[in-house]
Design an enzyme around this catalytic site. Structure first.
Site, PDB file in Angstrom:
ATOM      1  CG  HIS A  34      -1.663   1.292   1.412  1.00  0.00           C
ATOM      2  ND1 HIS A  34      -2.506   1.880   0.493  1.00  0.00           N
ATOM      3  CD2 HIS A  34      -1.602   2.160   2.472  1.00  0.00           C
ATOM      4  CE1 HIS A  34      -2.953   3.031   0.966  1.00  0.00           C
ATOM      5  NE2 HIS A  34      -2.410   3.229   2.168  1.00  0.00           N
TER       6      HIS A  34
ATOM      7  CG  HIS B 237       0.860   6.849   4.438  1.00  0.00           C
ATOM      8  ND1 HIS B 237       1.285   6.128   3.351  1.00  0.00           N
ATOM      9  CD2 HIS B 237      -0.394   6.424   4.714  1.00  0.00           C
ATOM     10  CE1 HIS B 237       0.328   5.294   2.976  1.00  0.00           C
ATOM     11  NE2 HIS B 237      -0.699   5.451   3.789  1.00  0.00           N
TER      12      HIS B 237
ATOM     13  CD  GLU C  18      -3.734   4.572  12.197  1.00  0.00           C
ATOM     14  OE1 GLU C  18      -4.849   4.187  12.553  1.00  0.00           O
ATOM     15  OE2 GLU C  18      -3.424   4.787  11.022  1.00  0.00           O
ATOM     16  CG  ASP C  19      -1.597   1.086  10.752  1.00  0.00           C
ATOM     17  OD1 ASP C  19      -2.394   1.453  11.629  1.00  0.00           O
ATOM     18  OD2 ASP C  19      -1.840   1.151   9.542  1.00  0.00           O
TER      19      ASP C  19
ATOM     20  CG  ASP D 174      -3.832   6.841   2.535  1.00  0.00           C
ATOM     21  OD1 ASP D 174      -3.523   5.648   2.453  1.00  0.00           O
ATOM     22  OD2 ASP D 174      -4.600   7.291   3.411  1.00  0.00           O
TER      23      ASP D 174
ATOM     24  CG  ASP E 191     -27.613  14.532 -28.743  1.00  0.00           C
ATOM     25  OD1 ASP E 191     -27.058  13.501 -29.184  1.00  0.00           O
ATOM     26  OD2 ASP E 191     -28.839  14.720 -28.740  1.00  0.00           O
TER      27      ASP E 191
END
Length: 706
Positions: free
Chosen positions: A48, A72, A76-77, A139, A259
């Site tokens: 990712h 990024h 957090e992860d 992201d 059109d």
């Protein structure tokens, strides 16, 4: 490994070897940090951030943005903290990562409130470094491309958020390619059946129209070659969400939209753009009122191009966009083109202009965020600004302002400067006086007339449409209410403290601190504001705060020594009851209403009787000697019907120096009518003069104060 090698090779087109190595190092760090983590699809998680970096590389983003894209989700992860990241990659990259990282999950009443709070914090990060939003868009774009593995309900939620916030932000920053892809991906996830039907219909229509498109394209190309104008002509395809939105908002059928044949002509310089415009107008007749010059007056996101609509053969409409190669690149990449460019001075200045507009917009958001009452109010105002059909307006000195369609002179005043908005009293549109609620149109010259001491009006909130105007008006009124509430609260508390032979200034610090702590109040001003708004009773607060050595009887406190004098200038915390319309000279009484402050009634008003014996709810009032304001009063006039009677009434009222606010007529019988007249007067004496003049009219039988 193959993917990072491929990315590194692509970066050699515009980055140096040392910078590419830094991007590579960020990748290996992220790979190690995310080791063992997998996405919903089952792929290693590091795919990712690598994909996000690849998206930004297609925009030629700088190496620090690419490093931040790789990292990024690390804070957090994973177990890596902000300080560790800063030690490895420096404060700049860490700052971008910190801005992009998903925020700590806070507890809110609704998901909408959580989204609003997160967006509010993202704006603050954008203000620090605009690249935060570019990485965030990369992201979001990759997450939308891989949305299919999510549960249907989650797909719809993410798609709605993308349509509401992220796609409009990409558009506002001039990133056309990202904006279009985000909209189409979100459309597919949110309305899968509509997406399929429109996609199938577009494919079929394009097949049927291929010959016509080629014929028009060849005609345009040949004509430009004959004139010796270098240009590349190409058919421009409408994306699916754009077609769907036009069908909904413009109430057009699919056939009507298809059109219209759209073409883009890209050339070498600005002068050639205008010459090409003349050439295409020689081939096909222009549609009146459908020419737009975004080269002379660029859009708010920096977009530049000439737009014209033409009448083609067989009653078809041809839309043509004419722009230079540089304008085309900026139109597609927008602010992303600022991050890394090697260009001529002209192109550099154009890119710089696009970047500065984006910075200006973000600074405007930051100002709006500081003055918004809540995150929900903030995001409501931002959404207004994210969906503008712009109008272009001029100041008397020729300065250009872009505002959303439907904007009013008040919106224009706040766009010029907050102080001008706060003090505007009227306006001239094309040199003619006009109401402040007038919707403005492109090309108009707007002059704002200000006056010292003028203030925003609550009624403005009914017609302003820009977030900046709405936020500033609310902020001003909120502060005004706070100041007026504190002043009134001080007067009310002093009135009751006087019964104990004390005053607000003489309250013991210990007693005050104890009371504030018990009631979760920060300071004396907050307590006074609560009293002024009617949320706390001055009588009860005075009892609690009386000096310890004073043991007055409670009944003394219930009867303040002096009535509270009012002058009519107390503002929003003092309102005058519409049931009895009190005016200076009337005997008056005040009723304390929670959230509204004091409501003033006449002493003989039926609606005040129940409060008269309750000192917690009732305040004794009198009029100040120097009342200089107009007050509304209602009159009931019974008269014989005759031609011109209303004109006679208006003349008499005006001659007495009063103004008519409203007039209603009830016909009781064929020749007898009752007129209800609302007028503004200064006092009972003034009212008496008005009534005397009205009685002098022969056909008036009786006049009463309602």
């Amino acid at each position: 490994m193959a993917a990072i090698r491929e990315l590194a090779e692509r970066l050699t087109d515009y980055l140096g070897e040392e910078q590419i190595n830094q991007v590579r190092r960020a990748y290996f760090y992220a790979e190690q940090a995310h080791d063992g983590q997998r996405r919903k699809s089952g792929e290693p998680y590091v795919t990712h951030p690598l994909a996000v970096a690849s998206i930004l590389a297609e925009m030629n983003m700088d190496y620090q943005s690419l490093m931040a894209a790789m990292l990024h989700d690390v804070i957090e992860d994973t177990l890596v903290d902000k300080q560790a990241l800063s030690d490895q990659f420096g404060d700049t990259v860490t700052g971008i990562v910190d801005g992009v990282s998903k925020l700590t999950h806070l507890h809110f009443e609704t998901k909408a409130e959580a989204q609003a709070e997160n967006f509010q914090k993202m704006v603050m990060a954008m203000a620090e470094d605009i690249r935060v939003i570019l990485v965030k868009l990369g992201d979001r774009l990759h997450n939308m491309r891989t949305l299919g593995v999510m549960a249907p309900e989650k797909q719809r939620r993410i798609a709605r958020e993308t349509l509401d916030i992220y796609a409009p932000i990409a558009s506002r920053l001039g990133m056309h390619d990202v904006h279009v892809e985000l909209e189409d991906l979100a459309f597919r996830a949110y309305y899968p059946m509509r997406y399929k039907h429109i996609g199938r219909a577009v494919k079929q229509a394009r097949g049927n129209r291929r010959d016509m498109i080629e014929r028009i394209e060849n005609t345009l190309t040949e004509a430009l070659e004959r004139e010796g104008l270098p240009a590349k002509v190409s058919g421009r395809q409408k994306h699916l969400y754009s077609i769907y939105r036009k069908m909904v908002t413009q109430k057009k059928s699919f056939a009507e939209i298809m059109d219209v044949f759209a073409f883009r002509i890209v050339t070498d310089k600005i002068d050639t753009c205008y010459r090409i415009l003349g050439a295409v107008h020689n081939i096909y007749k222009p549609v009146p009122g459908r020419f737009k010059d975004y080269i002379a007056i660029p859009k708010a996101n920096g977009y530049q191009s000439l737009h014209t609509d033409l009448f083609g053969a067989r009653d078809i409409t041809i839309e043509v966009q004419i722009r230079t190669q540089e304008m085309d690149e900026i139109a597609n990449a927008g602010i992303a083109s600022h991050s890394s460019y090697k260009a001529s001075d002209n192109k550099a200045s154009r890119i710089e202009g696009s970047y500065n507009r984006a910075r200006q917009w973000v600074q405007g958001l930051l100002e709006m965020q500081k003055q918004a009452g809540s995150s929900m109010e903030f995001i409501e105002n931002v959404k207004i600004d994210l969906f503008p059909d712009e109008v272009y307006l001029f100041t008397p000195k020729g300065r250009i302002f872009e505002l959303p369609k439907g904007a009013t002179p008040v919106d224009f005043a706040y766009a010029v400067h907050t102080d001008i908005g706060n003090s505007c009293v009227s306006c001239r549109i094309n040199r003619r006086l006009a109401p402040l609620s007038t919707p403005l149109e492109s090309g108009q010259t707007v002059e704002i007339i200000t006056a010292p001491g003028a203030q925003p009006n609550t009624a403005w909130l009914n017609f302003v449409i820009t977030g900046k105007a709405r936020t500033n008006i609310r902020h001003f009124l909120k502060n005004k209410q706070r100041d007026e509430s504190i002043a009134l609260g001080r007067r009310l508390l002093n009135q009751f403290m006087a019964s104990f032979g004390s005053s607000v200034e003489e309250i013991r610090a210990q007693s005050l601190a104890s009371y504030l702590e018990e009631n979760s109040l920060h300071d004396l001003d907050e307590l006074l504001m609560e009293i002024g708004l009617g949320n706390r009773m001055a009588f009860m607060v005075a009892q609690r705060l009386q000096p310890a050595n004073e043991e007055e009887a409670e009944q003394d406190a219930e009867s303040p020594k002096r009535p509270l004098s009012i002058s009519g200038s107390e503002g929003v915390v003092m309102t005058y009851a519409r049931c009895c319309h009190p005016i200076p000279g009337d005997h008056i009484l005040g009723h304390i209403s929670s959230g509204r402050g004091i409501v003033v009634h006449r002493e003989d008003c039926r609606n005040i009787h129940e409060f008269r014996q309750d000192p917690k709810k009732c305040v004794y009032l009198d009029w100040d000697r120097d009342v200089d304001d107009d007050f509304e009063v209602s009159l009931r006039i019974e008269l014989a019907s005759q031609r011109g009677i209303i004109a006679s009434l208006a003349t008499k009222v005006s001659a007495a120096g009063a103004n008519i606010r409203r007039i209603d007529i009830d016909e009781k019988e064929a020749r007898l009518s009752t007129v209800h007249l609302d007028i503004s007067v200064r006092s009972r004496v003034h009212l008496a003069r008005v009534m005397k003049r009205i009685r002098a009219i022969k056909s008036v039988n009786r006049i009463l104060r309602a």
